[in-house]
Write a protein that holds these residues in place. Structure first.
Motif, short mmCIF file in Angstrom:
data_model
loop_
_atom_site.label_atom_id
_atom_site.label_comp_id
_atom_site.label_asym_id
_atom_site.label_seq_id
_atom_site.Cartn_x
_atom_site.Cartn_y
_atom_site.Cartn_z
N GLU A 75 11.03 -1.92 -0.31
CA GLU A 75 9.97 -2.64 0.41
C GLU A 75 10.44 -3.06 1.79
O GLU A 75 9.68 -2.98 2.77
CB GLU A 75 9.53 -3.86 -0.40
N ARG A 76 11.67 -3.48 1.92
CA ARG A 76 12.20 -3.90 3.22
C ARG A 76 12.20 -2.74 4.22
O ARG A 76 11.90 -2.92 5.40
CB ARG A 76 13.61 -4.46 3.05
N GLU A 77 12.54 -1.53 3.75
CA GLU A 77 12.52 -0.35 4.63
C GLU A 77 11.10 -0.05 5.10
O GLU A 77 10.89 0.28 6.28
CB GLU A 77 13.06 0.88 3.90
N VAL A 78 10.15 -0.15 4.18
CA VAL A 78 8.75 0.08 4.54
C VAL A 78 8.33 -0.94 5.60
O VAL A 78 7.74 -0.58 6.62
CB VAL A 78 7.83 -0.01 3.30
N ARG A 129 7.90 -1.45 13.43
CA ARG A 129 8.15 -0.67 14.65
C ARG A 129 6.89 0.04 15.15
O ARG A 129 6.84 0.47 16.29
CB ARG A 129 9.23 0.38 14.38
N HIS A 130 5.88 0.18 14.28
CA HIS A 130 4.70 0.98 14.63
C HIS A 130 3.41 0.17 14.75
O HIS A 130 2.33 0.76 14.75
CB HIS A 130 4.51 2.10 13.61
N HIS A 131 3.52 -1.14 14.83
CA HIS A 131 2.31 -1.92 15.07
C HIS A 131 2.65 -3.16 15.89
O HIS A 131 3.81 -3.58 15.93
CB HIS A 131 1.60 -2.27 13.76
N GLY A 132 1.64 -3.71 16.54
CA GLY A 132 1.87 -4.82 17.43
C GLY A 132 1.08 -6.07 17.13
O GLY A 132 0.96 -6.94 17.97
N PHE A 133 0.55 -6.19 15.91
CA PHE A 133 -0.28 -7.37 15.62
C PHE A 133 0.28 -8.24 14.51
O PHE A 133 -0.36 -9.18 14.06
CB PHE A 133 -1.74 -6.97 15.33
N GLY A 134 1.51 -7.96 14.05
CA GLY A 134 2.23 -8.88 13.18
C GLY A 134 1.81 -8.96 11.73
O GLY A 134 2.09 -9.97 11.08
N ASP A 135 1.16 -7.94 11.19
CA ASP A 135 0.77 -8.01 9.77
C ASP A 135 1.17 -6.73 9.05
O ASP A 135 0.33 -5.95 8.61
CB ASP A 135 -0.73 -8.25 9.66
N TRP A 136 2.47 -6.53 8.92
CA TRP A 136 2.96 -5.34 8.22
C TRP A 136 2.62 -5.38 6.74
O TRP A 136 2.45 -4.34 6.13
CB TRP A 136 4.47 -5.16 8.43
N ARG A 154 0.09 -2.83 2.13
CA ARG A 154 -0.91 -2.91 1.04
C ARG A 154 -1.99 -1.84 1.20
O ARG A 154 -2.38 -1.19 0.24
CB ARG A 154 -1.52 -4.32 1.02
N GLU A 155 -2.46 -1.65 2.42
CA GLU A 155 -3.49 -0.64 2.67
C GLU A 155 -2.97 0.77 2.40
O GLU A 155 -3.71 1.61 1.88
CB GLU A 155 -4.03 -0.76 4.09
N LEU A 156 -1.73 1.04 2.76
CA LEU A 156 -1.15 2.36 2.46
C LEU A 156 -1.11 2.59 0.96
O LEU A 156 -1.40 3.69 0.48
CB LEU A 156 0.26 2.47 3.07
N PHE A 157 -0.76 1.56 0.20
CA PHE A 157 -0.72 1.68 -1.26
C PHE A 157 -2.14 1.78 -1.85
O PHE A 157 -2.43 2.69 -2.63
CB PHE A 157 0.01 0.47 -1.85
N GLU A 158 -3.02 0.89 -1.46
CA GLU A 158 -4.37 0.87 -2.03
C GLU A 158 -5.18 2.11 -1.67
O GLU A 158 -6.08 2.49 -2.41
CB GLU A 158 -5.10 -0.41 -1.62
N SER A 159 -4.85 2.74 -0.56
CA SER A 159 -5.57 3.95 -0.15
C SER A 159 -5.03 5.20 -0.84
O SER A 159 -5.57 6.29 -0.65
CB SER A 159 -5.48 4.12 1.36
N GLY A 160 -3.97 5.05 -1.62
CA GLY A 160 -3.40 6.19 -2.33
C GLY A 160 -2.39 6.99 -1.53
O GLY A 160 -1.92 8.03 -1.98
#
Length: 84
Positions: free
Chosen positions: A40-43, A49-56, A61-67
């Motif tokens: 989880e820490r690696e994820v 590194r790939h977003h700028g709004f502070g909610d990794w 969760r969205e990557l998991f819930e979207s399959g």
């Protein structure tokens, strides 16, 4: 879409439109190797590194819930699912 992802590959915000969310999730999933286990820490580190709004956590969760990711609930190990 360019307003959502900068030329440097940073997601600037979580989109309201479902079609834009799909594009963002596909973009983020491509940052991970398919078939490789990630703690989880690696994820979190990769998503940071790939977003700028502070909610990794939202993105994870969205990557998991979207399959796009599988998650072992006992070990919190994630694995990207091959795109169909």
């Amino acid at each position: 879409m360019t307003a959502l992802i900068t030329d440097d590959g940073i997601v600037t915000r979580w989109p309201a439109k479902a079609a834009d969310r799909v594009l963002v999730l596909d973009f983020l999933a491509a940052s991970f190797e398919a078939g490789r286990d990630y703690a989880e820490r690696e994820v979190n580190d990769i998503l940071k590194r790939h977003h700028g709004f502070g909610d990794w956590a939202l993105l994870r969760r969205e990557l998991f819930e979207s399959g796009r990711f599988l998650r072992n609930p006992l070990t919190a190990i994630y694995r990207r699912v091959e795109a169909q």
